[in-house]
Scaffold this motif. Structure first.
Motif, PDB file in Angstrom:
ATOM      1  N   VAL A   1      44.843  50.359  36.023  1.00 36.01           N
ATOM      2  CA  VAL A   1      43.492  50.933  35.957  1.00 36.01           C
ATOM      3  C   VAL A   1      42.438  49.846  36.089  1.00 36.01           C
ATOM      4  N   TYR A   2      42.561  48.772  35.319  1.00 35.67           N
ATOM      5  CA  TYR A   2      41.563  47.718  35.333  1.00 35.67           C
ATOM      6  C   TYR A   2      41.591  46.916  36.634  1.00 35.67           C
ATOM      7  N   SER A   3      42.781  46.768  37.227  1.00 33.53           N
ATOM      8  CA  SER A   3      42.852  46.032  38.486  1.00 33.53           C
ATOM      9  C   SER A   3      42.258  46.861  39.622  1.00 33.53           C
ATOM     10  N   LEU A   4      42.514  48.183  39.635  1.00 32.28           N
ATOM     11  CA  LEU A   4      41.927  49.036  40.661  1.00 32.28           C
ATOM     12  C   LEU A   4      40.398  49.081  40.554  1.00 32.28           C
ATOM     13  N   MET A   5      39.908  49.073  39.326  1.00 26.34           N
ATOM     14  CA  MET A   5      38.457  49.078  39.119  1.00 26.34           C
ATOM     15  C   MET A   5      37.842  47.689  39.287  1.00 26.34           C
ATOM     16  N   ARG A   6      38.704  46.686  39.498  1.00 30.17           N
ATOM     17  CA  ARG A   6      38.250  45.290  39.674  1.00 30.17           C
ATOM     18  C   ARG A   6      37.292  44.896  38.554  1.00 30.17           C
ATOM     19  N   VAL A   7      37.727  45.183  37.337  1.00 29.24           N
ATOM     20  CA  VAL A   7      36.872  44.994  36.165  1.00 29.24           C
ATOM     21  C   VAL A   7      36.475  43.540  35.992  1.00 29.24           C
ATOM     22  N   TYR A   8      37.410  42.622  36.207  1.00 26.98           N
ATOM     23  CA  TYR A   8      37.148  41.221  35.884  1.00 26.98           C
ATOM     24  C   TYR A   8      36.919  40.354  37.111  1.00 26.98           C
ATOM     25  N   HIS A   9      36.436  40.966  38.191  1.00 31.27           N
ATOM     26  CA  HIS A   9      36.181  40.180  39.397  1.00 31.27           C
ATOM     27  C   HIS A   9      35.070  39.169  39.122  1.00 31.27           C
ATOM     28  N   LYS A  10      35.310  37.938  39.527  1.00 32.43           N
ATOM     29  CA  LYS A  10      34.387  36.850  39.176  1.00 32.43           C
ATOM     30  C   LYS A  10      33.011  36.987  39.826  1.00 32.43           C
ATOM     31  N   LYS A  11      32.903  37.768  40.924  1.00 29.34           N
ATOM     32  CA  LYS A  11      31.618  37.868  41.614  1.00 29.34           C
ATOM     33  C   LYS A  11      30.695  38.915  40.995  1.00 29.34           C
TER      34      LYS A  11
END
Length: 463
Positions: free
Chosen positions: A61-71
């Motif tokens: 879930v969190y990877s699909l939502m790209r929760v922690y993307h640095k940009k």
């Protein structure tokens, strides 16, 4: 030294997702256990099973939502975190209802965990995200770049490197191809004959080769020449002329492969499942919520003119299959073998039809198409089969729009590409936006388009 830098870079990327995820999931599980202990005096089996599901369920879930993307900025990151948390809670709720285990959980614990769980994650997100972004900026600032090439691909690459803060671009190196006009931002500082001196003089840590495919022989020569150079070499083939769809780079048993035409939702089954679950859940809730509007429209259409309430038209769906797209009938019954598009002040449209078209109420029955799995809430709008036959061959990659399910709304619609397409250029713009959606698809993009769609309804091009 290069190995150490590579390891530090790997650790930095790992911190971006896995480090922040580990802290977040640890805080979520700890909070759940503390609340259960306070409420029941023990951490029962069902709470332990719930913690285990959270541990493994939060990753996709969190990877699909790209929760922690640095940009991401802080606000966007927190919004994605909230969306991911709500999706996770929704999935857990469905699991509890399906397994009929609700009586084993305290409502007070569930409510407190749902509210304070996000607050706790947000509290850990802010400092960790700050640290990850500072680390990334420091690393990027130390990576000076030099670009081999002076054509359009090289200029576009330089712009993207600077805009996205990939580090300073020292300049361009001429490789004999046609040059664009000089720019003070990206000066041409030499040619291939003094490339080695340029790398040493400017302390280049990354060298980009931005040459056209016609320069394949020269690219091969550069590869062998730079094998012993103390710099990273990256080749960016110019693929714009062949309009790749959702292209990516991978390998097949160690052999490098560039995927030119990759369907994102068939390539990643978990992504397709997440989109399908969201589509059907939202469609079902929407049908329940707007049932009075649907009933009133049925009565109004029936009274407006003779004929059926629903208009079902053959349109191309996923992978070009023919589907029946449902709409409330907005026109008087007529024979139109050419399937002429509706135009402004079209005499075929009834008074009720004009209102429901203007407000897009006529599209609401397509929620049933979504429930049946024929359509998605968001995707390229399906066109009539006759229109597809007309534009195929006139617009490059036109039918590539159907590599994913058609949608009730889409990126093209919220950017003003709605209504009649009188010219090839207007349809070309719509296709470009549809392909951009396919190339950049994510659940978060779907959510943003859904929220922006109501504002697009005020477009003057709807009739």
């Amino acid at each position: 030294m290069t190995f150490l830098a590579g390891r530090l870079n790997f650790l930095g990327r790992g911190l971006t997702f896995w480090g922040q995820w580990l802290v977040a999931v640890s805080s979520m599980i700890t909070l759940l256990c503390v609340l259960a202990l306070i409420e029941t005096g023990e951490i029962g089996l069902h709470y332990r099973m719930l913690a285990l599901i959270v541990l493994f369920g939060s990753v996709p879930v969190y990877s699909l939502m790209r929760v922690y993307h640095k940009k991401h900025g802080y606000l966007v990151g927190l919004c994605r975190l909230l969306a991911g948390w709500l999706i996770l809670l929704g999935g857990l709720t469905v699991a509890v209802v399906v397994t009929k285990t609700g009586e084993h959980f305290s409502h007070e614990v569930a409510l407190a965990w749902g509210m304070f769980g996000f607050a706790l994650q947000a509290g850990t997100y802010l400092p960790l995200h700050t640290f990850a972004r500072r680390y990334d900026r420091k690393h990027q600032a130390e990576r000076t770049a030099l670009i081999i090439g002076t054509g359009e691909q090289a200029w576009n690459l330089a712009d993207k490197l600077v805009e996205n803060k990939y580090g300073p671009v020292v300049g361009l190196v001429a490789a004999g191809e046609e040059q664009l006009p000089d720019s003070s931002r990206y000066p041409v500082i030499g040619d291939l004959s003094n490339l080695r001196d340029l790398i040493v003089t400017h302390h280049i840590s990354r060298l980009y080769i931005a040459l056209p495919l016609t320069a394949a022989k020269k690219i091969e020569e550069l590869y062998f020449e730079l094998l012993d150079a103390n710099t990273d070499v990256v080749w960016l083939p110019d693929l714009h002329s062949i309009m790749p769809l959702n292209h990516s780079v991978g390998d097949i048993e160690g052999m490098p492969a560039i995927h030119l035409n990759k369907c994102p939702l068939s390539a990643y089954p978990s992504a397709a499942l997440s989109k399908a679950l969201m589509d059907r859940a939202v469609a079902l809730l929407a049908l329940i919520a707007i049932s009075p509007v649907l009933l009133a429209t049925v009565i109004a259409v029936k009274c407006s003119s003779p004929g059926p309430v629903l208009f079902k038209q053959d349109r191309h769906g996923w992978n070009g299959t023919i589907i029946k797209v449902w709409k409330f009938r907005s026109m008087r019954l007529h024979d139109d073998p050419r399937v002429t598009q509706a135009r402004r002040d079209d005499p075929r449209i009834t008074r009720v039809g004009r209102f429901i078209r203007r407000t897009s109420i006529d599209e609401l029955p397509q929620l049933f198409n979504v429930l049946l799995g024929q359509m998605s809430l968001v995707g390229p709008r399906p066109h009539a089969v006759a229109h597809n036959d007309y534009y195929t061959g006139k617009i490059a990659a036109y039918m590539a729009r159907h590599r994913i399910k058609p949608g009730m709304t889409g990126l093209a619609q919220i950017n003003g590409c709605r209504g009649e397409t009188q010219t090839i250029d207007k349809m070309q713009k719509r296709v470009e936006l549809d392909l951009a959606y396919i190339n950049n698809w994510s659940l978060w993009l779907d959510i943003k388009i859904l929220f922006q769609t109501p504002f697009a309804l005020f477009s003057r091009d709807i009739y």
